[in-house]
Design a protein around this motif. Structure first.
Motif: not given
Length: 101
Positions: A44-46, A54-59, A97-100
């Protein structure tokens, strides 16, 4: 300066933590199954997080010079906090970039 996560909105991008690496470790088999690949590196970087039911993680994950983006959902504690890999984007670069998704 403390930052807030807006319910329903994504957080700012943060450096990956040991907790986020643990999430990656848990979903790695599912990521390998979805891509048909075996990852010898899965670091994992960012990440960014979105508070929903709950929680959505975009990794962003380093898979050995290439990168993938994961969308992982963690259910609320009363639901057992199960992790589910909801999506994976391959062929990403360190600059993407991390995007939805």
């Amino acid at each position: 300066m403390a930052t807030k996560t807006v319910v329903g909105g994504p957080s700012e991008v943060k450096k990956a933590t040991p907790e986020v690496q643990k999430i990656c470790d848990e979903v790695k088999p599912a990521a390998e199954k979805k891509t048909g690949k075996t990852f010898t590196v899965f670091t994992a970087v960012s990440y960014t997080a979105q508070i929903v039911a709950g929680t959505n993680y975009f990794i962003k994950v380093d898979v050995g010079g290439d990168f993938v983006h994961l969308r992982v959902h963690r259910a609320l504690p009363h639901a057992g906090e199960k992790l589910q890999l909801h999506g994976i984007q391959t062929s990403k670069s360190q600059q993407d970039a991390i995007e939805y998704f």
